[in-house]
Design an enzyme around this catalytic site. Structure first.
Site, PDB file in Angstrom:
ATOM      1  N   CYS A 263       0.820  -1.213   0.000  1.00  0.00           N
ATOM      2  CA  CYS A 263       0.000   0.000   0.000  1.00  0.00           C
ATOM      3  C   CYS A 263       0.865   1.279   0.000  1.00  0.00           C
ATOM      4  O   CYS A 263       1.494   1.564  -1.001  1.00  0.00           O
ATOM      5  CB  CYS A 263      -1.025  -0.013   1.137  1.00  0.00           C
ATOM      6  SG  CYS A 263      -2.297   1.245   0.908  1.00  0.00           S
TER       7      CYS A 263
ATOM      8  N   HIS B 275      -3.863  -4.716  -0.001  1.00  0.00           N
ATOM      9  CA  HIS B 275      -3.449  -5.179   1.327  1.00  0.00           C
ATOM     10  C   HIS B 275      -3.397  -6.702   1.340  1.00  0.00           C
ATOM     11  O   HIS B 275      -4.400  -7.358   1.590  1.00  0.00           O
ATOM     12  CB  HIS B 275      -4.414  -4.658   2.386  1.00  0.00           C
ATOM     13  CG  HIS B 275      -4.216  -3.215   2.681  1.00  0.00           C
ATOM     14  ND1 HIS B 275      -3.298  -2.761   3.597  1.00  0.00           N
ATOM     15  CD2 HIS B 275      -4.766  -2.104   2.136  1.00  0.00           C
ATOM     16  CE1 HIS B 275      -3.307  -1.442   3.627  1.00  0.00           C
ATOM     17  NE2 HIS B 275      -4.191  -1.009   2.747  1.00  0.00           N
TER      18      HIS B 275
ATOM     19  N   GLU C 169      -2.247  -8.605   3.482  1.00  0.00           N
ATOM     20  CA  GLU C 169      -2.539  -9.146   4.815  1.00  0.00           C
ATOM     21  C   GLU C 169      -4.041  -9.197   5.102  1.00  0.00           C
ATOM     22  O   GLU C 169      -4.464  -9.823   6.067  1.00  0.00           O
ATOM     23  CB  GLU C 169      -1.798  -8.332   5.885  1.00  0.00           C
ATOM     24  CG  GLU C 169      -2.389  -6.964   6.232  1.00  0.00           C
ATOM     25  CD  GLU C 169      -2.088  -5.859   5.230  1.00  0.00           C
ATOM     26  OE1 GLU C 169      -1.592  -6.154   4.131  1.00  0.00           O
ATOM     27  OE2 GLU C 169      -2.369  -4.687   5.544  1.00  0.00           O
TER      28      GLU C 169
END
Lengths: 259, 206
Positions: B79, B184, B186
């Site tokens: 990001c 993202h 994650e």
């Protein structure tokens, strides 16, 4: 292309997921972390947790729960219900939530939106808005904002409030229809469309989902970017996969859940 | 040892927990010496690029990141960490960035009906093969939330592309030992975890 999001809402009370109709007659449904993990495995796109009694009891959000969810669920989730100030926001975000949702607090102190957006970025701040139909001509949109689970009107037009929240820095608006909430009779399409057309940030439709067609309607006619469901999946009537299949059949682009 | 760079730009524990989910331990650090000693580095971030650059400079982490990348060891930006590795960003009135890859960071245009931030799950179409995308199907959806996107000068660094509002933008970059994703990883479910796992198994060589 960007897919439309299917979001599951978990109302939490004393670390149990609960669900009522029009904020009354709640029944406990299970452990929030277990339920969140299951929805994650089923392919839900996002989760929302509301600590529904934190505000009334004037206590902070159950931060251990937030942390436990973040350890098991690798999709975005937002947390709301007991945010009192910037410090509460910080704690929730650092515990692993993607966003915080402010509702009553933002009505009483609109500057919290600006402060939160400045400190953590616009994308972290969701305005939660409860609205209901009003025939009072002072509300040009035909909808007024209410707080405290729909009990207290606050003399704000729903569309004007949405615009103001955007200008203050909200990154997203979750519009909940008090009239439709818990009825499973369909979203309030007109309310959702009016707000979605009035702002340049994503809008989540909430309140009234009972079957997959309702989601299709609110994403298309209501121009929502995401649709929030609770009862229809909590009570096992529909599965995440089943809802997504129906949405796909109706031509709505959704995320394909990995198997 | 895997180091996640802490520069007060958002949620680092999410990255740490995602790594733990795939059986990998990582430390969170803002110490330039710890970065230098790390085997691989993850450079996450949310928020504004300007604030991120200021914080990196204040902590001496800008030089540490440049030094680490020059070492040839695997480096992953996420990001904001994918944006500030370019030369500059339009955000915050125009700022100078790390310059690890040539190019700039642009804002999505103001078009009626186009919601900004670009928020939600969108497809990433891969342009070539790379070890970090092993086992991930072409066109898989990842979670995005951003108003600015990377625009590298050299199109050969683009590993994945995404369409939003009629704009095809590079959403995954890779050159030498650098990999950077605008989404993202994650928070992108099983495919995001797979990408993180792949990164942690990669030697940084193509």
């Amino acid at each position: 292309m960007l897919t439309k999001r299917l979001i599951v809402c978990l109302d939490v009370r004393n670390r149990k997921v609960t669900k009522g109709v029009k904020f009354e007659g709640n029944v406990d449904l299970g452990d929030p972390v277990e339920m969140a993990s299951q929805y994650y495995r089923d392919g839900v796109d996002e989760l929302v947790f509301y600590d529904i009694t934190a505000s009334a009891e004037n206590r902070p959000i159950d931060i251990e729960m937030v942390r436990d969810v973040a350890k098991h669920v690798f999709i975005p989730f937002s947390v709301g219900g007991g945010i009192r100030n910037l410090e509460d926001m910080r704690v929730v975000l650092l515990a692993g939530a993607e966003k915080v949702s402010v509702n009553s607090l933002a009505v009483k102190t609109p500057e919290i939106i600006r402060a939160g957006a400045r400190a953590f970025g616009n994308q972290c701040i969701v305005l939660g808005m409860d609205a209901r139909k009003s025939s009072n001509p002072v509300y040009a949109s035909g909808y007024e904002v209410v707080i405290q689970g729909g009990r207290t009107p606050v003399s704000l037009d729903a569309v004007e409030w949405a615009r103001k929240a955007e200008s203050l820095g909200a990154g997203e608006i979750c519009v909940n229809s008090i009239d439709a909430d818990g009825t499973q009779a369909g979203y309030e399409l007109e309310l959702t469309r009016k707000i979605s057309e009035a702002v340049g940030i994503p809008v989540i439709a909430s309140g009234g989902a009972g079957k997959p067609e309702h989601l299709v309607d609110v994403l298309r006619q209501g121009k929502a970017d995401a649709a929030l469901v609770a009862s229809m999946v909590h009570f096992g009537t529909y599965s995440i996969q089943g809802i997504k299949e129906e949405m796909t059949k109706s031509g709505i682009l959704v995320r394909k859940a990995p198997v | 040892m895997i180091a996640i760079i802490d520069y007060k730009a958002g949620n680092l524990t999410s990255v740490q927990w995602a790594l733990r989910e795939v059986g990998i331990d990582a430390i969170i650090t803002s110490d330039p010496d710890a970065l230098a000693k790390a085997d691989r580095v993850i450079f996450p971030g949310v928020g504004a690029a300007g604030a991120a650059m200021e914080e990196l400079q204040a902590r001496g982490l800008d030089a540490a990141v440049r030094g680490f990348v020059a070492s040839g060891k695997p480096f992953l930006g996420i990001c904001i960490g994918c944006q500030v590795i370019l030369d500059s960003s339009e955000e915050d009135g125009g700022i100078s960035c790390l310059g690890l890859l040539g190019g700039s960071v642009k804002r999505f245009p103001t078009i009626p009906g186009l919601k900004v931030p670009h928020m939600g799950w969108n497809q990433v179409n891969f342009t070539r093969k790379h070890p970090v995308i092993n086992g991930i199907q072409d066109g898989a959806e990842f979670y995005f939330v951003h108003s600015f996107y990377p625009s590298p000068l050299d199109s050969s660094v683009v590993l994945g592309e995404t369409e939003y509002g009629g704009i095809q933008f590079p959403s995954l970059l890779a050159r030498d030992n650098i990999v950077a994703c605008q989404f993202h990883a994650e928070k992108s479910g099983p495919f995001g975890l797979q990408l993180l796992k792949n990164f942690c198994a990669w030697d940084g060589k193509i």
